[in-house]
Design a protein around this motif. Structure first.
Motif, PDB file in Angstrom:
ATOM      1  N   ASN A 185      67.830 106.138  68.265  1.00  0.00           N
ATOM      2  CA  ASN A 185      67.882 105.276  67.078  1.00  0.00           C
ATOM      3  C   ASN A 185      67.068 105.909  65.947  1.00  0.00           C
ATOM      4  O   ASN A 185      65.899 106.237  66.133  1.00  0.00           O
ATOM      5  CB  ASN A 185      67.298 103.888  67.387  1.00  0.00           C
ATOM      6  CG  ASN A 185      68.150 103.116  68.375  1.00  0.00           C
ATOM      7  OD1 ASN A 185      68.047 103.324  69.581  1.00  0.00           O
ATOM      8  ND2 ASN A 185      69.002 102.244  67.883  1.00  0.00           N
ATOM      9  N   LEU A 186      67.683 106.049  64.790  1.00  0.00           N
ATOM     10  CA  LEU A 186      66.987 106.635  63.641  1.00  0.00           C
ATOM     11  C   LEU A 186      66.680 105.552  62.606  1.00  0.00           C
ATOM     12  O   LEU A 186      67.464 104.626  62.409  1.00  0.00           O
ATOM     13  CB  LEU A 186      67.854 107.703  62.979  1.00  0.00           C
ATOM     14  CG  LEU A 186      68.260 108.891  63.855  1.00  0.00           C
ATOM     15  CD1 LEU A 186      69.046 109.897  63.028  1.00  0.00           C
ATOM     16  CD2 LEU A 186      67.051 109.552  64.492  1.00  0.00           C
ATOM     17  N   CYS A 187      65.507 105.707  61.964  1.00  0.00           N
ATOM     18  CA  CYS A 187      65.123 104.811  60.866  1.00  0.00           C
ATOM     19  C   CYS A 187      64.641 105.683  59.721  1.00  0.00           C
ATOM     20  O   CYS A 187      63.801 106.557  59.910  1.00  0.00           O
ATOM     21  CB  CYS A 187      64.015 103.859  61.316  1.00  0.00           C
ATOM     22  SG  CYS A 187      63.399 102.848  59.953  1.00  0.00           S
ATOM     23  N   ARG A 188      65.173 105.427  58.526  1.00  0.00           N
ATOM     24  CA  ARG A 188      64.770 106.238  57.373  1.00  0.00           C
ATOM     25  C   ARG A 188      63.598 105.624  56.619  1.00  0.00           C
ATOM     26  O   ARG A 188      63.098 106.205  55.676  1.00  0.00           O
ATOM     27  CB  ARG A 188      65.939 106.360  56.398  1.00  0.00           C
ATOM     28  CG  ARG A 188      67.030 107.212  56.938  1.00  0.00           C
ATOM     29  CD  ARG A 188      68.091 107.394  55.895  1.00  0.00           C
ATOM     30  NE  ARG A 188      68.951 108.499  56.262  1.00  0.00           N
ATOM     31  CZ  ARG A 188      69.857 109.020  55.467  1.00  0.00           C
ATOM     32  NH1 ARG A 188      70.019 108.539  54.256  1.00  0.00           N
ATOM     33  NH2 ARG A 188      70.593 110.015  55.867  1.00  0.00           N
ATOM     34  N   CYS A 189      63.229 104.396  56.976  1.00  0.00           N
ATOM     35  CA  CYS A 189      62.255 103.691  56.129  1.00  0.00           C
ATOM     36  C   CYS A 189      60.869 103.544  56.739  1.00  0.00           C
ATOM     37  O   CYS A 189      59.881 103.690  56.032  1.00  0.00           O
ATOM     38  CB  CYS A 189      62.749 102.280  55.821  1.00  0.00           C
ATOM     39  SG  CYS A 189      64.406 102.164  55.163  1.00  0.00           S
ATOM     40  N   THR A 190      60.780 103.187  58.005  1.00  0.00           N
ATOM     41  CA  THR A 190      59.512 102.634  58.501  1.00  0.00           C
ATOM     42  C   THR A 190      58.534 103.663  59.046  1.00  0.00           C
ATOM     43  O   THR A 190      57.363 103.355  59.219  1.00  0.00           O
ATOM     44  CB  THR A 190      59.772 101.642  59.656  1.00  0.00           C
ATOM     45  OG1 THR A 190      60.341 102.378  60.740  1.00  0.00           O
ATOM     46  CG2 THR A 190      60.684 100.526  59.249  1.00  0.00           C
ATOM     47  N   GLY A 191      59.014 104.856  59.384  1.00  0.00           N
ATOM     48  CA  GLY A 191      58.112 105.829  60.008  1.00  0.00           C
ATOM     49  C   GLY A 191      57.871 105.552  61.479  1.00  0.00           C
ATOM     50  O   GLY A 191      57.010 106.194  62.088  1.00  0.00           O
ATOM     51  N   TYR A 192      58.558 104.594  62.059  1.00  0.00           N
ATOM     52  CA  TYR A 192      58.595 104.304  63.504  1.00  0.00           C
ATOM     53  C   TYR A 192      57.339 103.621  64.069  1.00  0.00           C
ATOM     54  O   TYR A 192      57.428 102.924  65.072  1.00  0.00           O
ATOM     55  CB  TYR A 192      58.881 105.575  64.344  1.00  0.00           C
ATOM     56  CG  TYR A 192      60.211 106.193  64.017  1.00  0.00           C
ATOM     57  CD1 TYR A 192      61.403 105.667  64.511  1.00  0.00           C
ATOM     58  CD2 TYR A 192      60.278 107.293  63.165  1.00  0.00           C
ATOM     59  CE1 TYR A 192      62.622 106.231  64.187  1.00  0.00           C
ATOM     60  CE2 TYR A 192      61.506 107.855  62.822  1.00  0.00           C
ATOM     61  CZ  TYR A 192      62.668 107.321  63.343  1.00  0.00           C
ATOM     62  OH  TYR A 192      63.874 107.879  63.016  1.00  0.00           O
ATOM     63  N   ILE A 193      56.177 103.839  63.454  1.00  0.00           N
ATOM     64  CA  ILE A 193      54.953 103.314  64.084  1.00  0.00           C
ATOM     65  C   ILE A 193      55.023 101.794  64.206  1.00  0.00           C
ATOM     66  O   ILE A 193      54.718 101.226  65.253  1.00  0.00           O
ATOM     67  CB  ILE A 193      53.700 103.771  63.297  1.00  0.00           C
ATOM     68  CG1 ILE A 193      53.547 105.276  63.520  1.00  0.00           C
ATOM     69  CG2 ILE A 193      52.442 103.024  63.749  1.00  0.00           C
ATOM     70  CD1 ILE A 193      52.450 105.935  62.762  1.00  0.00           C
ATOM     71  N   LYS A 194      55.479 101.153  63.159  1.00  0.00           N
ATOM     72  CA  LYS A 194      55.543  99.684  63.200  1.00  0.00           C
ATOM     73  C   LYS A 194      56.624  99.207  64.171  1.00  0.00           C
ATOM     74  O   LYS A 194      56.514  98.129  64.747  1.00  0.00           O
ATOM     75  CB  LYS A 194      55.761  99.116  61.800  1.00  0.00           C
ATOM     76  CG  LYS A 194      54.490  99.194  60.967  1.00  0.00           C
ATOM     77  CD  LYS A 194      54.681  98.642  59.585  1.00  0.00           C
ATOM     78  CE  LYS A 194      53.452  98.843  58.719  1.00  0.00           C
ATOM     79  NZ  LYS A 194      52.238  98.241  59.258  1.00  0.00           N
ATOM     80  N   ILE A 195      57.664  99.999  64.344  1.00  0.00           N
ATOM     81  CA  ILE A 195      58.700  99.623  65.321  1.00  0.00           C
ATOM     82  C   ILE A 195      58.111  99.675  66.731  1.00  0.00           C
ATOM     83  O   ILE A 195      58.328  98.766  67.548  1.00  0.00           O
ATOM     84  CB  ILE A 195      59.939 100.536  65.175  1.00  0.00           C
ATOM     85  CG1 ILE A 195      60.620 100.260  63.834  1.00  0.00           C
ATOM     86  CG2 ILE A 195      60.911 100.316  66.334  1.00  0.00           C
ATOM     87  CD1 ILE A 195      61.808 101.154  63.523  1.00  0.00           C
ATOM     88  N   ILE A 196      57.332 100.719  66.996  1.00  0.00           N
ATOM     89  CA  ILE A 196      56.695 100.825  68.329  1.00  0.00           C
ATOM     90  C   ILE A 196      55.721  99.655  68.521  1.00  0.00           C
ATOM     91  O   ILE A 196      55.704  99.012  69.579  1.00  0.00           O
ATOM     92  CB  ILE A 196      55.995 102.191  68.471  1.00  0.00           C
ATOM     93  CG1 ILE A 196      57.058 103.299  68.494  1.00  0.00           C
ATOM     94  CG2 ILE A 196      55.128 102.243  69.730  1.00  0.00           C
ATOM     95  CD1 ILE A 196      56.521 104.691  68.309  1.00  0.00           C
ATOM     96  N   GLU A 197      54.957  99.353  67.467  1.00  0.00           N
ATOM     97  CA  GLU A 197      54.024  98.211  67.565  1.00  0.00           C
ATOM     98  C   GLU A 197      54.787  96.904  67.797  1.00  0.00           C
ATOM     99  O   GLU A 197      54.351  96.035  68.559  1.00  0.00           O
ATOM    100  CB  GLU A 197      53.178  98.108  66.283  1.00  0.00           C
ATOM    101  CG  GLU A 197      52.137  99.197  66.190  1.00  0.00           C
ATOM    102  CD  GLU A 197      51.431  99.265  64.834  1.00  0.00           C
ATOM    103  OE1 GLU A 197      50.571 100.139  64.688  1.00  0.00           O
ATOM    104  OE2 GLU A 197      51.749  98.458  63.927  1.00  0.00           O
ATOM    105  N   ALA A 198      55.930  96.775  67.141  1.00  0.00           N
ATOM    106  CA  ALA A 198      56.729  95.548  67.309  1.00  0.00           C
ATOM    107  C   ALA A 198      57.186  95.410  68.759  1.00  0.00           C
ATOM    108  O   ALA A 198      57.200  94.299  69.317  1.00  0.00           O
ATOM    109  CB  ALA A 198      57.935  95.575  66.372  1.00  0.00           C
ATOM    110  N   ILE A 199      57.556  96.514  69.370  1.00  0.00           N
ATOM    111  CA  ILE A 199      58.050  96.429  70.754  1.00  0.00           C
ATOM    112  C   ILE A 199      56.888  96.116  71.709  1.00  0.00           C
ATOM    113  O   ILE A 199      57.055  95.339  72.661  1.00  0.00           O
ATOM    114  CB  ILE A 199      58.813  97.718  71.132  1.00  0.00           C
ATOM    115  CG1 ILE A 199      60.073  97.813  70.244  1.00  0.00           C
ATOM    116  CG2 ILE A 199      59.195  97.724  72.604  1.00  0.00           C
ATOM    117  CD1 ILE A 199      60.843  99.101  70.342  1.00  0.00           C
TER     118      ILE A 199
END
Ligand code: FES
Ligand code: FES
Length: 157
Positions: free
Chosen positions: A131-145
């Protein structure tokens, strides 16, 4: 040809050309617009759905391959007007910006947390590889999970 499968718990039958992708069946024939059209080459994960519980790029699946399968999209997760704890966690952690990638990330997270309710950061990163995200930089997605994992453990107690 007629293709039938379970979509978000309901049996559906659709009349489609055999070379139509599942992405197009869902968006154009069934009005499931949470499934996003991104690269259409299996690289971005925006079109992710769960097929028999596994995250799959629906742009790489042809309609006949969906026959008899159980398909889940983001629409399945919210019930009776209430969003799912993973969706709550994405909002609370600030893991959504434009939101285009978000349905795919949430479904990937849903599948991960079903099979591994307490993943490590490395396990989360591994699960998110498609899964690619152009906006968030992934760190917050990992924190969300990570936050979603805590919420789900709390709800299951
Ligand atoms: S649209 Fe399917 S992977 Fe990008
Ligand atoms: S939030 Fe914009 S692509 Fe991920």
């Amino acid at each position: 040809m007629i293709v039938s499968f379970k979509l978000n718990g309901e049996l559906v039958e659709v009349d489609v050309p055999p070379n139509m992708t599942l992405l197009d069946v869902l968006r154009r024939k069934l009005g499931i617009l949470s499934v996003k059209r991104g690269c259409e080459r299996g690289e971005c994960g925006a079109c992710t759905v769960l097929i028999n519980g596994d995250p799959v790029c629906s742009c790489l699946v042809l309609a006949p391959q969906a026959e008899g399968k159980e398909i889940i999209t983001l629409e399945y997760l919210s019930k009776n007007g209430e969003i799912h704890p993973i969706q709550e966690a994405f909002i609370e952690a600030g893991a959504i910006q434009c939101g285009f990638c978000t349905p795919g990330f949430i479904l990937t997270a849903y599948a991960l947390l079903k099979r591994n309710p307490n993943p490590t950061i490395d396990e989360i990163k591994k699960a998110l590889e498609g899964n690619l995200c152009r906006c968030t930089g992934y760190i917050k997605i990992i924190e969300a999970i990570q936050l979603a994992a805590k919420k789900l453990q709390r709800y299951s107690r």
